[in-house]
Design a protein around this motif. Structure first.
Motif, PDB file in Angstrom:
ATOM      1  N   GLU A  35       3.078  27.053  12.820  1.00  0.00           N
ATOM      2  CA  GLU A  35       3.621  26.376  12.734  1.00  0.00           C
ATOM      3  C   GLU A  35       5.503  26.370  12.840  1.00  0.00           C
ATOM      4  OE1 GLU A  35       3.552  22.920   9.555  1.00  0.00           O
ATOM      5  OE2 GLU A  35       1.567  23.699   9.289  1.00  0.00           O
ATOM      6  N   GLU A  36       5.668  26.615  12.882  1.00  0.00           N
ATOM      7  CA  GLU A  36       7.644  27.266  13.122  1.00  0.00           C
ATOM      8  C   GLU A  36       7.757  27.808  14.560  1.00  0.00           C
ATOM      9  OE1 GLU A  36      11.679  27.875  13.195  1.00  0.00           O
ATOM     10  OE2 GLU A  36      10.561  26.404  11.517  1.00  0.00           O
ATOM     11  N   ARG A  37       6.993  28.505  15.045  1.00  0.00           N
ATOM     12  CA  ARG A  37       6.477  29.240  15.948  1.00  0.00           C
ATOM     13  C   ARG A  37       6.341  27.807  17.103  1.00  0.00           C
ATOM     14  NH1 ARG A  37       2.271  33.097  18.110  1.00  0.00           N
ATOM     15  NH2 ARG A  37       3.188  33.334  21.012  1.00  0.00           N
ATOM     16  N   CYS A  38       5.341  26.737  16.149  1.00  0.00           N
ATOM     17  CA  CYS A  38       5.253  25.821  17.735  1.00  0.00           C
ATOM     18  C   CYS A  38       6.586  24.580  17.676  1.00  0.00           C
ATOM     19  CB  CYS A  38       3.981  24.947  17.164  1.00  0.00           C
ATOM     20  SG  CYS A  38       4.411  23.524  18.320  1.00  0.00           S
ATOM     21  N   ARG A  39       6.961  24.484  16.483  1.00  0.00           N
ATOM     22  CA  ARG A  39       8.515  23.677  16.362  1.00  0.00           C
ATOM     23  C   ARG A  39       9.233  23.827  17.382  1.00  0.00           C
ATOM     24  NH1 ARG A  39       8.371  22.127  11.589  1.00  0.00           N
ATOM     25  NH2 ARG A  39       8.199  24.896  10.681  1.00  0.00           N
ATOM     26  N   GLN A  40       9.718  26.001  17.918  1.00  0.00           N
ATOM     27  CA  GLN A  40      10.340  26.300  18.268  1.00  0.00           C
ATOM     28  C   GLN A  40       9.699  26.213  20.078  1.00  0.00           C
ATOM     29  OE1 GLN A  40      10.192  30.389  17.185  1.00  0.00           O
ATOM     30  NE2 GLN A  40      11.738  30.198  15.464  1.00  0.00           N
ATOM     31  N   LEU A  41       8.042  26.034  20.198  1.00  0.00           N
ATOM     32  CA  LEU A  41       8.105  26.069  21.813  1.00  0.00           C
ATOM     33  C   LEU A  41       8.787  24.700  22.417  1.00  0.00           C
ATOM     34  CD1 LEU A  41       5.221  28.330  21.209  1.00  0.00           C
ATOM     35  CD2 LEU A  41       6.943  28.948  22.219  1.00  0.00           C
ATOM     36  N   THR A  42       7.611  23.601  20.857  1.00  0.00           N
ATOM     37  CA  THR A  42       8.108  22.356  21.587  1.00  0.00           C
ATOM     38  C   THR A  42       9.674  21.938  22.169  1.00  0.00           C
ATOM     39  OG1 THR A  42       8.072  21.799  19.683  1.00  0.00           O
ATOM     40  CG2 THR A  42       6.219  21.746  20.812  1.00  0.00           C
TER      41      THR A  42
ATOM     42  N   GLN B 103      -4.868  27.585  19.909  1.00  0.00           N
ATOM     43  CA  GLN B 103      -5.394  27.819  18.595  1.00  0.00           C
ATOM     44  C   GLN B 103      -5.283  27.281  17.402  1.00  0.00           C
ATOM     45  OE1 GLN B 103      -9.160  27.567  19.490  1.00  0.00           O
ATOM     46  NE2 GLN B 103      -8.493  27.487  21.733  1.00  0.00           N
ATOM     47  N   GLY B 104      -4.573  28.000  16.199  1.00  0.00           N
ATOM     48  CA  GLY B 104      -3.658  28.081  15.000  1.00  0.00           C
ATOM     49  C   GLY B 104      -2.975  26.964  14.939  1.00  0.00           C
ATOM     50  N   LEU B 105      -2.652  25.986  15.785  1.00  0.00           N
ATOM     51  CA  LEU B 105      -3.303  23.842  15.335  1.00  0.00           C
ATOM     52  C   LEU B 105      -3.976  23.377  15.085  1.00  0.00           C
ATOM     53  CD1 LEU B 105       0.892  23.412  16.935  1.00  0.00           C
ATOM     54  CD2 LEU B 105       0.438  24.240  14.097  1.00  0.00           C
ATOM     55  N   LYS B 106      -4.575  23.314  16.131  1.00  0.00           N
ATOM     56  CA  LYS B 106      -5.720  23.005  15.972  1.00  0.00           C
ATOM     57  C   LYS B 106      -5.417  21.668  15.802  1.00  0.00           C
ATOM     58  CE  LYS B 106      -9.009  26.139  15.861  1.00  0.00           C
ATOM     59  NZ  LYS B 106      -9.985  27.014  17.717  1.00  0.00           N
ATOM     60  N   GLN B 107      -5.252  20.995  16.793  1.00  0.00           N
ATOM     61  CA  GLN B 107      -4.487  19.441  16.969  1.00  0.00           C
ATOM     62  C   GLN B 107      -5.848  18.937  16.940  1.00  0.00           C
ATOM     63  OE1 GLN B 107      -1.849  17.966  16.595  1.00  0.00           O
ATOM     64  NE2 GLN B 107      -0.235  19.671  16.728  1.00  0.00           N
ATOM     65  N   PRO B 108      -5.869  17.336  16.839  1.00  0.00           N
ATOM     66  CA  PRO B 108      -7.333  16.460  16.803  1.00  0.00           C
ATOM     67  C   PRO B 108      -7.430  16.288  18.147  1.00  0.00           C
ATOM     68  CG  PRO B 108      -5.563  15.103  16.071  1.00  0.00           C
ATOM     69  CD  PRO B 108      -5.462  16.870  16.060  1.00  0.00           C
ATOM     70  N   THR B 109      -7.094  16.266  19.119  1.00  0.00           N
ATOM     71  CA  THR B 109      -6.757  15.961  20.602  1.00  0.00           C
ATOM     72  C   THR B 109      -5.678  16.757  21.535  1.00  0.00           C
ATOM     73  OG1 THR B 109      -5.514  14.265  21.039  1.00  0.00           O
ATOM     74  CG2 THR B 109      -7.501  14.092  20.195  1.00  0.00           C
ATOM     75  N   TYR B 110      -6.184  17.551  22.629  1.00  0.00           N
ATOM     76  CA  TYR B 110      -5.233  17.584  23.349  1.00  0.00           C
ATOM     77  C   TYR B 110      -5.806  16.848  24.869  1.00  0.00           C
ATOM     78  CZ  TYR B 110      -4.052  21.567  20.485  1.00  0.00           C
ATOM     79  OH  TYR B 110      -3.065  22.427  19.367  1.00  0.00           O
ATOM     80  N   PRO B 111      -3.667  16.464  25.372  1.00  0.00           N
ATOM     81  CA  PRO B 111      -2.873  17.510  25.759  1.00  0.00           C
ATOM     82  C   PRO B 111      -2.035  16.301  24.900  1.00  0.00           C
ATOM     83  CG  PRO B 111      -3.048  15.791  27.307  1.00  0.00           C
ATOM     84  CD  PRO B 111      -4.966  15.519  26.811  1.00  0.00           C
ATOM     85  N   GLN B 112      -1.017  17.146  24.241  1.00  0.00           N
ATOM     86  CA  GLN B 112      -0.016  16.245  23.431  1.00  0.00           C
ATOM     87  C   GLN B 112       1.459  16.818  24.036  1.00  0.00           C
ATOM     88  OE1 GLN B 112      -0.445  14.162  20.440  1.00  0.00           O
ATOM     89  NE2 GLN B 112      -2.721  14.760  20.264  1.00  0.00           N
ATOM     90  N   LEU B 113       2.400  15.440  24.123  1.00  0.00           N
ATOM     91  CA  LEU B 113       3.609  15.553  24.678  1.00  0.00           C
ATOM     92  C   LEU B 113       4.646  15.130  23.814  1.00  0.00           C
ATOM     93  CD1 LEU B 113       5.108  14.951  27.776  1.00  0.00           C
ATOM     94  CD2 LEU B 113       5.038  12.743  27.989  1.00  0.00           C
TER      95      LEU B 113
END
Length: 97
Positions: free
Chosen positions: A2-9, A54-64
């Motif tokens: 989650e922290e890595r995703c926060r940094q990337l986004t 893969q780690g986040l497994k959002q319900p759908t992609y893409p996400q903006l």
């Protein structure tokens, strides 16, 4: 993850988290959101980190993401574009770049 995703986004004003790349989308939803963003001349960076996806497994992609916060998926982006509100949802820093 989650922290890595926060940094990337947060690395750019507007980040698209999708399957594949704009040149080679791996699903129709990713292809369509790239088309919408391009048609609207909305600048965006691609988050192509498969491990995070893969780690986040959002319900759908893409996400903006805009300003590090989830703006929405294809349905939201399509609706914003249809209502001429997509560019208003994008940070000024992205449009100036």
């Amino acid at each position: 993850i989650e922290e890595r995703c926060r940094q990337l986004t947060s690395r750019a004003p507007v980040v698209l988290f999708m399957k594949g790349s704009p040149a080679a989308p791996r699903c129709g939803f990713s292809r369509k959101i790239c088309e919408l963003l391009t048609e609207q001349k909305a600048p965006f960076d691609i988050l192509a980190d498969e491990e995070v996806r893969q780690g986040l497994k959002q319900p759908t992609y893409p996400q903006l993401y805009a300003d590090g916060k989830l703006l929405g998926g294809l349905d939201i982006v399509r609706e914003l574009a249809e209502e001429d509100e997509l560019l208003d949802s994008i940070p000024a820093a992205a449009k100036a770049a």
